[in-house]
Design an enzyme around this catalytic site. Sequence first.
Site, PDB file in Angstrom:
ATOM      1  N   ASP A 112      40.079  -6.772  48.300  1.00  0.00           N
ATOM      2  CA  ASP A 112      39.723  -5.704  47.353  1.00  0.00           C
ATOM      3  C   ASP A 112      40.509  -5.887  46.053  1.00  0.00           C
ATOM      4  OD1 ASP A 112      38.366  -4.571  49.473  1.00  0.00           O
ATOM      5  OD2 ASP A 112      39.968  -3.134  49.940  1.00  0.00           O
TER       6      ASP A 112
HETATM    7  N1  URA Z   1      40.911  -4.743  54.431  1.00  0.00           N
HETATM    8  C1  URA Z   1      40.746  -3.934  53.373  1.00  0.00           C
HETATM    9  O1  URA Z   1      40.543  -2.747  53.528  1.00  0.00           O
HETATM   10  N2  URA Z   1      40.833  -4.484  52.152  1.00  0.00           N
HETATM   11  C2  URA Z   1      41.083  -5.788  51.923  1.00  0.00           C
HETATM   12  O2  URA Z   1      41.165  -6.209  50.778  1.00  0.00           O
HETATM   13  C3  URA Z   1      41.244  -6.608  53.051  1.00  0.00           C
HETATM   14  C4  URA Z   1      41.151  -6.071  54.305  1.00  0.00           C
END
Ligand code: URA
Length: 249
Positions: A112
């Site tokens: 993310d």
């Molecule tokens: N899980 C999440 O919620 N975000 C990420 O970036 C990776 C794993």
Amino acid sequence: MKIPTSRLDRLLANLGYGSRREIQMLARRGLITLDGAPVFDAEARMAVAPDLSARMVVDGEALDPLPGLVLMLHKPLGVTCSHREAGPLVYGLLPPRWRRRDPALSTVGRLDKETSGLLLLTDDGALLHRIISPKHHVPKRYLVSLARPLNGTEAGVFATGTLMLEGEEKPLLPAEMEVLGAREAALTVHEGRYHQVRRMFAALGNHVEALHRDRMGALALPADLKPGQWMALGQAEIDAIFAVKAPTP
Ligand code: URA
């Protein structure tokens, strides 16, 4: 092993150095050298051996890494892995020429925008699929900071392999959680569902405030690789990605 060959202009065009015509001009001006000697003919066939980048110089600089490149990037907060999210892309952290490579570099899965840490990029499609394939279950470890204190039940629930995320039909695979502090944990997951870690804690009534991936398989993000920095991986490091066996579901 048979070493593949390529025309010099095609090789350099695919590495992003310019059009075939532009590469022809560089060659004519003696700006492409192999073992110190100019290669004036851009149509010459080159053995694309692993040591070519050490032997060839283009316009005063060592040739870029050949296709088959695997990078480990320390993804900083605030950059995105996909055009679908607003904001600067992780590719902007790499040398500009590398954005013109064919085959292109892609991220191996995604983090993310507000997750930091270990992100792999490669132009090797087969390797990419091997890493993200559920069949290989490459474990990914995340360091998590939470809005509320842990209540002591989380590790047990995550380990069951029965937790359902909202809107999904299949339960999550078992995941391992280690308590690091009142509101801190390390969570190792063996799949890569959308916003998985954030949604896992949300399912238990908590909220992830900060998320950082520090490990994929036995490959760890080195402490001296600072946010925004990257390094090319060698075979031993690539093998380390697959070195940790997943628990049988
Ligand atoms: N899980 C999440 O919620 N975000 C990420 O970036 C990776 C794993």
